[in-house]
Design a protein around this motif. Sequence first.
Motif, short mmCIF file in Angstrom:
data_model
loop_
_atom_site.label_atom_id
_atom_site.label_comp_id
_atom_site.label_asym_id
_atom_site.label_seq_id
_atom_site.Cartn_x
_atom_site.Cartn_y
_atom_site.Cartn_z
N GLU A 72 0.80 -1.20 0.02
CA GLU A 72 -0.05 -0.03 -0.12
C GLU A 72 1.01 1.31 -0.18
OE1 GLU A 72 -1.89 -3.40 2.38
OE2 GLU A 72 0.21 -2.10 2.41
N LEU A 73 1.93 1.23 0.87
CA LEU A 73 3.02 2.44 0.76
C LEU A 73 3.55 2.66 -0.25
CD1 LEU A 73 3.96 4.67 2.50
CD2 LEU A 73 5.54 3.05 3.55
N ARG A 74 4.07 1.48 -1.00
CA ARG A 74 4.77 1.53 -2.28
C ARG A 74 3.84 2.01 -3.36
NH1 ARG A 74 8.62 -2.41 -3.13
NH2 ARG A 74 7.75 -3.60 -1.58
N THR A 75 2.58 1.60 -3.33
CA THR A 75 1.84 2.33 -4.49
C THR A 75 1.71 3.71 -4.14
OG1 THR A 75 0.71 0.01 -4.67
CG2 THR A 75 -0.37 1.93 -5.51
N SER A 76 1.48 3.90 -3.00
CA SER A 76 1.03 5.46 -2.85
C SER A 76 2.21 6.53 -2.70
CB SER A 76 0.43 5.57 -1.29
OG SER A 76 -0.61 4.64 -1.04
N LEU A 77 3.42 6.08 -2.59
CA LEU A 77 4.44 6.84 -2.63
C LEU A 77 4.87 7.09 -4.28
CD1 LEU A 77 6.95 5.92 0.15
CD2 LEU A 77 6.26 8.07 -0.23
N ALA A 78 4.64 5.78 -4.89
CA ALA A 78 5.31 5.80 -6.39
C ALA A 78 4.03 7.26 -7.11
CB ALA A 78 5.06 4.64 -6.96
N GLN A 79 3.05 6.80 -6.77
CA GLN A 79 1.94 7.73 -7.43
C GLN A 79 2.01 9.11 -6.96
OE1 GLN A 79 -2.36 6.57 -7.05
NE2 GLN A 79 -2.96 8.50 -7.89
N ALA A 80 2.36 9.48 -5.69
CA ALA A 80 2.56 10.92 -5.16
C ALA A 80 3.77 11.42 -5.78
CB ALA A 80 2.56 10.72 -3.61
N GLU A 81 5.07 10.56 -5.91
CA GLU A 81 6.18 11.25 -6.40
C GLU A 81 6.21 11.47 -7.72
OE1 GLU A 81 10.94 10.53 -5.62
OE2 GLU A 81 9.68 8.82 -5.63
N SER A 82 5.35 10.68 -8.69
CA SER A 82 5.38 10.65 -9.80
C SER A 82 4.64 12.05 -10.39
CB SER A 82 4.67 9.44 -10.55
OG SER A 82 4.45 9.56 -11.90
N ARG A 115 0.85 14.39 -0.58
CA ARG A 115 0.06 13.60 -1.59
C ARG A 115 0.19 12.24 -1.26
NH1 ARG A 115 -4.06 13.07 -4.10
NH2 ARG A 115 -4.03 12.48 -6.13
N CYS A 116 0.89 11.50 -0.83
CA CYS A 116 1.12 10.27 -0.45
C CYS A 116 0.04 10.03 0.64
CB CYS A 116 2.63 9.68 -0.02
SG CYS A 116 2.62 8.09 0.80
N ALA A 117 0.11 10.48 1.74
CA ALA A 117 -0.82 10.45 2.73
C ALA A 117 -2.44 10.43 2.09
CB ALA A 117 -0.73 11.57 3.74
N GLU A 118 -2.64 11.51 1.22
CA GLU A 118 -4.03 11.61 0.64
C GLU A 118 -4.22 10.44 -0.09
OE1 GLU A 118 -3.60 15.04 -1.39
OE2 GLU A 118 -3.62 16.40 0.19
N ILE A 119 -3.39 9.88 -0.88
CA ILE A 119 -3.54 8.69 -1.79
C ILE A 119 -3.83 7.47 -0.89
CG2 ILE A 119 -2.60 7.15 -3.63
CD1 ILE A 119 -1.25 9.63 -4.53
N TYR A 120 -2.84 7.37 0.01
CA TYR A 120 -3.02 6.31 1.06
C TYR A 120 -4.41 6.33 1.66
CZ TYR A 120 -0.53 2.67 3.81
OH TYR A 120 -0.33 1.35 4.27
N GLU A 121 -4.78 7.21 2.28
CA GLU A 121 -6.40 7.20 2.80
C GLU A 121 -7.34 7.09 1.86
OE1 GLU A 121 -8.51 10.11 5.94
OE2 GLU A 121 -6.74 10.85 5.07
N LYS A 122 -7.02 7.57 0.69
CA LYS A 122 -8.37 7.34 -0.30
C LYS A 122 -8.30 5.74 -0.73
CE LYS A 122 -9.65 8.76 -4.94
NZ LYS A 122 -9.51 9.64 -6.13
N ASN A 123 -7.29 5.21 -0.87
CA ASN A 123 -7.33 3.84 -1.33
C ASN A 123 -7.10 2.75 -0.47
OD1 ASN A 123 -7.42 4.54 -4.51
ND2 ASN A 123 -5.59 5.69 -4.07
N PHE A 124 -6.57 2.87 0.64
CA PHE A 124 -6.18 1.92 1.35
C PHE A 124 -6.69 2.05 3.05
CE2 PHE A 124 -3.06 2.07 -1.76
CZ PHE A 124 -3.45 0.83 -2.56
N ALA A 125 -7.89 2.54 3.23
CA ALA A 125 -8.46 2.76 4.31
C ALA A 125 -9.57 2.24 4.96
CB ALA A 125 -8.72 4.51 4.72
N GLU A 126 -9.79 1.74 6.17
CA GLU A 126 -10.74 0.84 6.57
C GLU A 126 -11.09 1.54 8.17
OE1 GLU A 126 -10.15 -3.18 6.74
OE2 GLU A 126 -9.67 -3.24 4.73
N ASP A 127 -12.43 1.98 8.34
CA ASP A 127 -12.72 2.36 9.57
C ASP A 127 -12.20 3.54 10.04
OD1 ASP A 127 -14.82 0.46 9.44
OD2 ASP A 127 -13.27 -1.09 10.42
N GLY A 128 -11.78 4.47 9.15
CA GLY A 128 -11.03 5.47 9.56
C GLY A 128 -9.57 5.57 9.71
N LYS A 129 -8.87 4.31 9.49
CA LYS A 129 -7.42 4.19 9.40
C LYS A 129 -6.90 3.39 8.20
CE LYS A 129 -7.29 3.65 14.67
NZ LYS A 129 -6.86 2.93 15.84
#
Length: 265
Positions: A120-130, A206-220
């Motif tokens: 999840e972190l790998r995906t979010s960081l790659a998209q954010a940095e790109s 941006r990574c934190a935003e992408i992470y929360e949008k795609n890989f969050a459950e019950d607010g975490k």
Amino acid sequence: MQTPPLLTDRSALIANRCRASDNFLVDIAREETLDRLSLVNRTFTKPLIIGPAPEIIPNAKHIEDSDTLDVSERDHDLALHFMALHWANDPVGQIIQSARALKPDGLFQAVFLGGQTLNELRTSLAQAESEVTGGLSPRIAPMGEIRDLGALLQRASLALPVADNITIRTSYKDAYHLMHDLRRFGEANALNARLRRPTRRTVFQRCAEIYEKNFAEDGKIIATFEFLFLAGWAPSADQPKPLRPGSATSRLADALKTTEKPLRD
């Protein structure tokens, strides 16, 4: 022949490990490893532990997971490579050296982080940095997949190879708390090709935003850690050997008490 580039900056890895202050991952690896060893009907009298391991097995010799292991051939009846292969510049070489340290019918075991770890972190960081910089830099070590691991054991000439895994899913308030914990675990970025200047704050935002949008459950947010386990035995004449093809003296259909149906041409 040109030497391939190093995957890991060893000095950075050692510094990360020295700063580690939380044993969460180590404790899981230790518990699972001891559980697997308890299933082996063998008393080990001269065990070897390779890697940044705390006391796991009493009276074990403990060495660093350097590129060249400080071992003697046929000196141990157990070699445990503990939480280090995912940072190895040459994983196959590490297994081969460990296998050479084993007496005949000695056991090799390894536990390390696998390819699903931090996906999840790998995906979010790659998209954010790109998006922010227009490029990518190495941030998370490439880790092995379980489907490839049996071949590594065979390349080291280990018999009766076994590979399995467990997956742990954890939750965090946000990506910042996860990355903070990675530093506490001693698993921060130690790649040799990592970015050597500070990363823009907007990348992490941006990574934190992408992470929360795609890989969050019950607010975490959810973070995955995959633990891979390898086991194999140093060859010995006393080990069971597979029968040669065609040597069976009874039919499988008879053993299963069923009717054999021939395949169509």
